[in-house]
Enzyme design. Structure first.
Site, PDB file in Angstrom:
ATOM      1  N   CYS A  83     -14.527 -27.952  45.188  1.00  0.00           N
ATOM      2  CA  CYS A  83     -13.193 -27.483  45.583  1.00  0.00           C
ATOM      3  C   CYS A  83     -13.221 -27.054  47.039  1.00  0.00           C
ATOM      4  O   CYS A  83     -14.055 -26.230  47.433  1.00  0.00           O
ATOM      5  CB  CYS A  83     -12.729 -26.311  44.715  1.00  0.00           C
ATOM      6  SG  CYS A  83     -11.096 -25.696  45.188  1.00  0.00           S
TER       7      CYS A  83
ATOM      8  N   CYS B  44      -9.103 -32.121  48.523  1.00  0.00           N
ATOM      9  CA  CYS B  44      -9.341 -31.950  47.084  1.00  0.00           C
ATOM     10  C   CYS B  44     -10.465 -32.864  46.585  1.00  0.00           C
ATOM     11  O   CYS B  44     -10.528 -34.042  46.928  1.00  0.00           O
ATOM     12  CB  CYS B  44      -8.046 -32.240  46.340  1.00  0.00           C
ATOM     13  SG  CYS B  44      -8.200 -32.173  44.564  1.00  0.00           S
TER      14      CYS B  44
END
Lengths: 244, 244
Positions: free
Chosen positions: B86, B203
């Site tokens: 992340c 992402c």
């Protein structure tokens, strides 16, 4: 994309990265930036006439236009990114990136801020360069390379084989001797700075010895080819064919 | 190195990069950071207990200890570098880098200043993120990008399928739909900012679509995988087998 358009300025196709070369003659062995078999993708080279190693290392702002012109020719030939074969080309990074549309990563030294980010700011980064008398903090600062970590700079200019084979362009080069010289400097640097977090090899002729440096010191070791591989990956994204 | 010492803490050997995972269940397709077939080298995963997406996006200090503990466990297993799945783990980048000896590159976003050096002064960089509401100025500052660079942030949080499959931990993910959503956002961003010089995809679930974004925009695209590949190469230097 079944219909292709001729690029009138291109002599051939499929060249991934364009590499600007110093006007120098020395043995560029496998692993050297100037050896096409170093890469897993096609590269094209372009020499900048008159820009010798000595001139570039000493600093030569008058070559900025010639560098930009050569970079534009590589761009017109269809490459997707531009690099070079000398870390001291850092002095032309801004001039060239503003002259072309494709990404430009002329110098191994551009990696310093990213390498620094991967470790605590108290840990020194060792830089092994062709010539430590010209690689100064001021040189880095003028190019906008800023890191908080201490930078330990060591040069190859007084190592007999490197000096005569690379800097003096003797015409032959013994890679076993260069391995010994490079590893010797790396080990000495790591011994004097036990908290060192990584080593960066500035010179485009040193990637063949990066593995030996890494094996001898146990440290992360970055070099010019790591930068060019990154530039290639960024401009040639791949399809994934793995399993789920 | 013919004599090897047992690493008492290690369960197995040869893991290249350790990857911290959000405490999250989603469909990690080939090309996703959380899919082992994305890499040509072995990676080792470790979920950070309690690290729900929302807490990491906000940089919740309460989970910092768990993030550090998981990173230390990966280090004890013998991995040579640590990343994550992340981009918002950038909130813990410096704390983890201080806690372990190996290189730490937790967030795709730390590539932003690196990439910024490659493009002309007047060109913007586009960032495609899971949540543009979470990626504000505070997070951009953590990346270390220079304030002079124009950074354009677009989020996927309002794209219906991305929202249900990735943010809301759906049971099914349709890669064709996520690709269409991601490419549409990228094209809109480039249309609104014709001077854009490169795109960074934040992402960890989006690298499967980086090629489509690159094909649609013609721009350099970096993502989580370009970062992980970079630190992998810097920690696993190779011998060259080319020719002269």
């Amino acid at each position: 994309m079944p219909t292709y358009r001729t690029r009138r300025t291109a002599e051939s196709y499929g060249q991934a990265v364009g590499i600007l070369l110093l006007d120098a003659r020395a043995p560029f062995i496998p692993g050297d930036v100037g050896n096409a078999s170093t890469y897993s993708y096609p590269v094209i080279f372009k020499t900048v006439p008159g820009l010798s190693t000595a001139v570039c290392l000493a600093g030569a702002p008058e070559y900025a236009d010639a560098m930009a012109k050569a970079a534009k020719e590589l761009e017109a030939a269809g490459v997707r990114g531009i690099s070079s074969d000398c870390g001291f080309m850092l002095q032309y990074q801004k001039a060239v990136r503003n002259a072309v549309k494709i990404p430009v990563a002329l110098s191994s030294l551009l990696q310093l801020p990213l390498i620094a980010r991967t470790m605590d700011e108290s840990r020194p980064i060792g830089v092994i360069t062709a010539d430590s008398t010209n690689l100064t903090d001021d040189f880095l600062a003028r190019a906008g390379v800023k890191v908080k970590n201490p930078i330990v700079i060591r040069g190859m200019q007084d190592e007999p084989e490197f000096k005569t084979a690379v800097l003096k362009e003797r015409g032959t080069m013994d890679s076993d001797l260069i391995t010994k010289e490079t590893v010797g400097i790396a080990k000495d640097m790591a011994r004097k700075h036990p908290n060192m977090g990584a080593i960066l090899l500035e010179c485009s002729m040193l990637p063949p010895y990066a593995k030996a440096v890494q094996d001898a010191t146990g440290l992360p070791t970055y070099d010019f080819v790591n930068l060019i591989d990154y530039l290639h990956r960024a401009t040639h994204q791949c399809a994934y064919v793995g399993r789920y | 190195m013919p004599v090897y010492a047992t690493r008492r803490a290690a369960e197995a050997y040869g893991y290249s990069v350790g990857i911290l995972l959000l405490d999250f269940r989603g469909a990690f397709v080939p090309g996703d950071v959380g899919n082992a077939t994305t890499y040509p080298y072995p990676v080792l995963y470790k979920t950070v207990p309690g690290a729900a997406g929302a807490r990491v996006l906000a940089g919740d200090p309460e989970i910092e200890g768990a993030v550090i503990e998981a990173a230390k466990w990966l280090e004890s297993q013998g991995v040579k570098a640590i990343s994550s799945d992340c981009g918002f783990f950038v909130n813990y980048q410096d704390a983890v880098a201080k806690a372990v000896k190996i290189p730490v590159a937790l967030s795709s976003l730390i590539q932003l200043p690196f990439l910024s050096q490659f493009v002309g002064d007047r060109r913007s960089i586009g960032v495609i993120t899971a949540s543009s509401r979470a990626l504000g100025n505070r997070v951009l500052e953590l990346t270390g990008v220079e304030p002079e660079r124009e950074v354009v942030v677009e989020g996927l949080q309002d794209q219906p399928h991305f929202k249900e499959a990735c943010l809301d931990e759906g049971d099914e993910l349709d890669t064709a739909r996520i690709e269409a959503e991601t490419v549409a956002v990228a094209k809109r961003m480039v249309k609104n900012h014709p001077n854009m010089g490169a795109i960074l995809i934040e992402c960890s679930m989006l690298p499967p679509y980086s090629k489509a974004v690159q094909d649609a925009t013609g721009l350099p695209v970096v993502d989580f995988i370009t970062l992980i590949d970079y630190v992998q190469k810097g920690t696993h230097q190779r011998a060259y087998q080319g020719y002269y």
